[in-house]
Design a protein around this motif. Structure first.
Motif, PDB file in Angstrom:
ATOM      1  N   ARG A  46       0.840  -1.202   0.000  1.00  0.00           N
ATOM      2  CA  ARG A  46       0.000   0.000   0.000  1.00  0.00           C
ATOM      3  C   ARG A  46       0.879   1.258   0.000  1.00  0.00           C
ATOM      4  O   ARG A  46       0.607   2.217  -0.719  1.00  0.00           O
ATOM      5  CB  ARG A  46      -0.913  -0.004   1.214  1.00  0.00           C
ATOM      6  N   LYS A  47       1.945   1.243   0.801  1.00  0.00           N
ATOM      7  CA  LYS A  47       2.852   2.387   0.880  1.00  0.00           C
ATOM      8  C   LYS A  47       3.499   2.666  -0.478  1.00  0.00           C
ATOM      9  O   LYS A  47       3.573   3.820  -0.912  1.00  0.00           O
ATOM     10  CB  LYS A  47       3.916   2.105   1.937  1.00  0.00           C
ATOM     11  N   VAL A  48       3.951   1.627  -1.156  1.00  0.00           N
ATOM     12  CA  VAL A  48       4.574   1.789  -2.476  1.00  0.00           C
ATOM     13  C   VAL A  48       3.549   2.287  -3.489  1.00  0.00           C
ATOM     14  O   VAL A  48       3.830   3.184  -4.285  1.00  0.00           O
ATOM     15  CB  VAL A  48       5.234   0.473  -2.944  1.00  0.00           C
ATOM     16  N   ARG A  49       2.349   1.746  -3.449  1.00  0.00           N
ATOM     17  CA  ARG A  49       1.305   2.190  -4.389  1.00  0.00           C
ATOM     18  C   ARG A  49       0.968   3.666  -4.184  1.00  0.00           C
ATOM     19  O   ARG A  49       0.772   4.400  -5.148  1.00  0.00           O
ATOM     20  CB  ARG A  49       0.064   1.309  -4.275  1.00  0.00           C
ATOM     21  N   ARG A  50       0.922   4.115  -2.934  1.00  0.00           N
ATOM     22  CA  ARG A  50       0.668   5.544  -2.658  1.00  0.00           C
ATOM     23  C   ARG A  50       1.813   6.396  -3.202  1.00  0.00           C
ATOM     24  O   ARG A  50       1.588   7.471  -3.755  1.00  0.00           O
ATOM     25  CB  ARG A  50       0.500   5.775  -1.161  1.00  0.00           C
ATOM     26  N   CYS A  51       3.028   5.924  -3.046  1.00  0.00           N
ATOM     27  CA  CYS A  51       4.186   6.652  -3.558  1.00  0.00           C
ATOM     28  C   CYS A  51       4.130   6.770  -5.079  1.00  0.00           C
ATOM     29  O   CYS A  51       4.332   7.852  -5.633  1.00  0.00           O
ATOM     30  CB  CYS A  51       5.479   5.958  -3.127  1.00  0.00           C
ATOM     31  N   ILE A  52       3.847   5.678  -5.739  1.00  0.00           N
ATOM     32  CA  ILE A  52       3.797   5.680  -7.205  1.00  0.00           C
ATOM     33  C   ILE A  52       2.731   6.650  -7.715  1.00  0.00           C
ATOM     34  O   ILE A  52       2.899   7.268  -8.763  1.00  0.00           O
ATOM     35  CB  ILE A  52       3.591   4.251  -7.744  1.00  0.00           C
ATOM     36  N   ALA A  53       1.679   6.836  -6.948  1.00  0.00           N
ATOM     37  CA  ALA A  53       0.607   7.750  -7.345  1.00  0.00           C
ATOM     38  C   ALA A  53       1.087   9.188  -7.478  1.00  0.00           C
ATOM     39  O   ALA A  53       0.543   9.957  -8.278  1.00  0.00           O
ATOM     40  CB  ALA A  53      -0.542   7.672  -6.339  1.00  0.00           C
ATOM     41  N   THR A  54       2.133   9.563  -6.722  1.00  0.00           N
ATOM     42  CA  THR A  54       2.578  10.955  -6.728  1.00  0.00           C
ATOM     43  C   THR A  54       4.025  11.156  -7.202  1.00  0.00           C
ATOM     44  O   THR A  54       4.407  12.271  -7.513  1.00  0.00           O
ATOM     45  CB  THR A  54       2.452  11.563  -5.311  1.00  0.00           C
ATOM     46  N   ALA A  55       4.805  10.103  -7.235  1.00  0.00           N
ATOM     47  CA  ALA A  55       6.223  10.225  -7.598  1.00  0.00           C
ATOM     48  C   ALA A  55       6.381  10.549  -9.083  1.00  0.00           C
ATOM     49  O   ALA A  55       5.545  10.180  -9.903  1.00  0.00           O
ATOM     50  CB  ALA A  55       6.961   8.935  -7.266  1.00  0.00           C
ATOM     51  N   LYS A  56       7.452  11.223  -9.398  1.00  0.00           N
ATOM     52  CA  LYS A  56       7.768  11.577 -10.785  1.00  0.00           C
ATOM     53  C   LYS A  56       8.998  10.791 -11.226  1.00  0.00           C
ATOM     54  O   LYS A  56      10.047  10.865 -10.581  1.00  0.00           O
ATOM     55  CB  LYS A  56       8.066  13.072 -10.902  1.00  0.00           C
TER      56      LYS A  56
END
Length: 92
Positions: A46-56
């Motif tokens: 879940r933490k990685v998926r949240r990061c991918i949602a906003t990371a560039k």
């Protein structure tokens, strides 16, 4: 990137497997599609998926790197010129 990001947002492991270079090396073992699907939850928490949602993604030569906390996700072109998720590593 948009397709990969959308698949992660939906937590669609089948779509992510389609966008991943297989076999995929994980824990020193090459994983085929079935093997990738089995380890999906360990990699895409879940933490990685949240990061991918906003990371560039950051361009590195002909590839892209995506930094998510302790992990780096690597993307590069396949033989058809389409970007694929290739591997991940520790962000040191």
């Amino acid at each position: 990137w948009k397709t990969f990001k959308a698949a992660v947002a939906r937590n669609d492991k089948e779509a992510i497997a389609d966008l991943t270079k297989l076999p995929f090396l994980y824990d020193s073992q090459e994983r085929d599609r079935s093997g990738f699907l089995k380890i999906y939850g360990q990699l895409f928490t879940r933490k990685v998926r949240r990061c991918i949602a906003t990371a560039k993604p950051v361009k590195e030569g002909d590839s892209y790197d995506l930094f998510c906390g302790e992990l780096i996700f690597y993307f590069s072109k396949d033989t058809e010129g389409k970007y694929q998720f290739r591997e991940f590593g520790v962000n040191d």
